[in-house]
Design an enzyme around this catalytic site. Structure first.
Site, PDB file in Angstrom:
ATOM      1  N   TYR A   1       4.285  12.934  -1.952  1.00  0.00           N
ATOM      2  CA  TYR A   1       4.617  11.542  -1.448  1.00  0.00           C
ATOM      3  C   TYR A   1       5.688  11.914  -0.437  1.00  0.00           C
ATOM      4  O   TYR A   1       5.939  11.646   0.616  1.00  0.00           O
ATOM      5  CB  TYR A   1       5.322  11.053  -2.650  1.00  0.00           C
TER       6      TYR A   1
ATOM      7  N   ASP B   1      -0.567   5.003  -4.353  1.00  0.00           N
ATOM      8  CA  ASP B   1      -0.241   3.582  -3.933  1.00  0.00           C
ATOM      9  C   ASP B   1       0.216   3.479  -2.635  1.00  0.00           C
ATOM     10  O   ASP B   1       0.069   2.465  -1.757  1.00  0.00           O
ATOM     11  CB  ASP B   1       0.365   2.548  -4.885  1.00  0.00           C
TER      12      ASP B   1
ATOM     13  N   LYS C   1      -0.814   4.401 -13.746  1.00  0.00           N
ATOM     14  CA  LYS C   1       0.200   3.637 -12.963  1.00  0.00           C
ATOM     15  C   LYS C   1      -0.280   2.540 -11.997  1.00  0.00           C
ATOM     16  O   LYS C   1      -0.916   3.090 -10.898  1.00  0.00           O
ATOM     17  CB  LYS C   1       1.239   4.277 -12.435  1.00  0.00           C
TER      18      LYS C   1
END
Length: 523
Positions: free
Chosen positions: A264, A299, A371
């Site tokens: 990330y 995501d 998640k």
């Protein structure tokens, strides 16, 4: 393995997992040869160094900056601190204070041999281990005595900028039914190469992650958890330039969930990939030992790339993140691997595609508390449509047995949520979860239908992508924009000057201690 509802071939899954393992093995060979300023500051905190100097600079930074400026980082902080302790009779905190005051120069003292370093530091390292173990045991006692809500956990955010106002909102959310409270970190903190000290009351879009803020919120959630008869988990962010440092602070204060993705920071904060890949390993060892569920950030890929065309990049990253976590000794039961409900709501049969992907992810990672992230990219000021989008997202969450359901807000595209917005989101999820609790067991998917076709396509594309990454190496893949259409050069980004190859005197026993303590059940 039971038969796949979405018709995927589990031999293909094993092939994909094997390739991801090879990718992770290559990265681990690199990781094992290097340290970073963040890792060394983490070790300073591990042995009890805390507080700030007269100028407000955290003492772990003071010590590590002193070593870095004198080109001593390669042998690590523990080696030089042990030498100073043996020569002066001071403890680690006193050594750090001496460095800050200018009365201690860490390069002056005679070098201990490895046994001398180990003996000098042993009581402080064991104290750090015991402190983390005690917080984990405390959580497990709460879970045994007052219990917790069922999965999917209802996961909501607070983000006022003021830790004391966050407490008010977090306790209100717990009373409304939330199971996990995430204290969103203030904008830009991931780019700070230090962790602020003490309680904070100002932040933009969130609240600073500090050890004192962690303590304040953990205490508040324990209080409200006892009131409502349900353990409330606390989530924060150990990503960015201080990834392992925030992990150790969270472990010391009993956090339960940490945003902790391997890629990330590289993709979305332009942090150097070498720095991040070394830091994520140390942070995950700590989280694994502390019993913390990590959340990965796949995501976010779909906020920049198309959710239909690039779904396979999410699955590929999940598989790679899984292997990085296993390398750090983090069990599958603590891997909150990320995916998201991010397709255009105007897409015909989009719900079926989303359902297929969520079911596929659940089948591929059966033990992981996945998640699942709500719609954000296509949320608008139309709160009524937004509330329906969140309802469809919640239907898939309960249908496919997700682990952590980050609830969407009807005002997602307008402002930071009010307590009333949060109440509506929790009410929405509780209603749907109750009414559809067993739908996943009762409904089967059509053989060769839209959903099975979609899942098979995504898996096949994932295998091809992993093969391509394995052939060229993950460093090259990241530089070519393989994930999220974002390109990052191997020598670019922030923090590269804080990476150093390990020298002959390098000493860090904490990784093996934490991995072995957990594996051998010594908690």
């Amino acid at each position: 393995m039971n038969k796949s509802k979405v018709g995927i071939d589990f031999s293909k899954v094993e092939r994909a997992r094997h390739t991801a393992r090879e990718i992770a093995n290559e990265v681990q060979e690199f990781v094992d040869r290097y340290t970073t300023v963040a890792v060394e500051r983490t070790l300073c905190r591990f042995i009890g160094i805390d507080d700030v100097d007269a100028n407000g600079v955290p003492l772990p930074n003071v010590v590590v900056n002193h070593l870095h400026e004198n080109k001593l980082l390669s042998d690590g902080a523990l080696f030089y601190i042990a030498n100073a302790m043996a020569a002066t009779g001071k403890n680690p905190q006193q050594v750090a204070e001496g460095v800050a005051e200018g009365t201690i120069d860490l390069k002056r003292y005679p070098s201990l041999d490895k046994e001398g370093v180990a003996n000098t530091l042993e009581p402080y390292i064991l104290e750090g281990i015991k402190k983390i173990a005690a917080k984990r045991a405390r959580r497990e006692e709460y879970l045994r005595t007052i219990g917790e809500g069922p999965q999917p956990y209802l996961y909501v955010i607070v983000a006022t900028g003021n830790i004391y106002e966050d407490v008010v909102q977090a306790q209100a959310a717990a009373r409304q039914g939330a199971d996990i409270i995430a204290v969103i970190r203030t904008t830009g903190q991931s780019l700070l190469d230090y962790v602020p000290y003490g309680a904070t009351t100002e932040g933009f879009g969130g609240t600073f992650a500090t050890q004192e803020n962690f303590r304040i919120m953990r205490k508040a959630l324990d209080e409200v958890g006892e009131e409502v008869g349900r353990y409330i988990r606390l989530c924060n962010y150990c990503s960015g330039l201080c990834m392992p440092e925030i992990a150790i602070m969270g472990a010391f204060e009993g956090l339960d969930v940490m945003l902790n993705d391997a890629l990330y920071g590289i993709l979305f904060r332009d942090i150097n990939m070498q720095r991040t890949l070394v830091d994520q390993y140390m942070s995950r060892v700590i989280n694994g030992f502390a019993g913390v569920i990590i959340n990965t950030g796949e995501d976010n890929y779909l906020t920049t790339a198309d959710a239909v065309e690039e779904a396979h990049t999410v699955l590929a990253s999940d598989l790679i993140n899984e292997q990085f976590a296993l390398k750090a000794g983090l069990p599958e039961e603590q891997m909150g691997l990320g995916h998201a409900f991010e397709m255009d709501p105007m897409l015909e049969n989009g719900f079926l595609y989303e359902l297929a992907q969520a079911q596929m992810t659940r089948e591929i990672f059966p033990k992981a508390p996945l998640k699942y992230m709500p719609p954000t990219k296509f949320m608008t000021g139309n709160i009524f449509r937004g509330h329906i989008q969140d309802a469809l997202f919640n239907m898939i969450g309960i249908w496919t047995h997700q682990g952590l359901q980050l609830l969407g807000m009807p005002t997602e595209a307008i402002h930071t949520p009010f307590m009333s917005d949060r109440y509506l989101s929790i009410e929405n999820a509780r209603y749907i979860f109750n009414n559809m609790r067993s739908i996943g067991e009762d409904v089967e998917f059509k053989e060769g239908g839209i959903m099975q076709t979609r899942a098979r396509l995504v898996l096949d594309k994932t295998i091809n992508l992993l093969d391509e990454i394995n052939q060229q190496g993950i460093f090259t893949a990241l530089s070519k924009g393989t994930f999220a259409d974002v390109k990052r050069p191997i020598d670019g980004g922030k923090g590269l000057d804080g990476v150093a190859s390990k020298g002959d005197h390098y000493y860090n026993p904490t990784i093996e201690l934490m991995k072995n303590f957990r594996i051998e059940g010594k908690l």
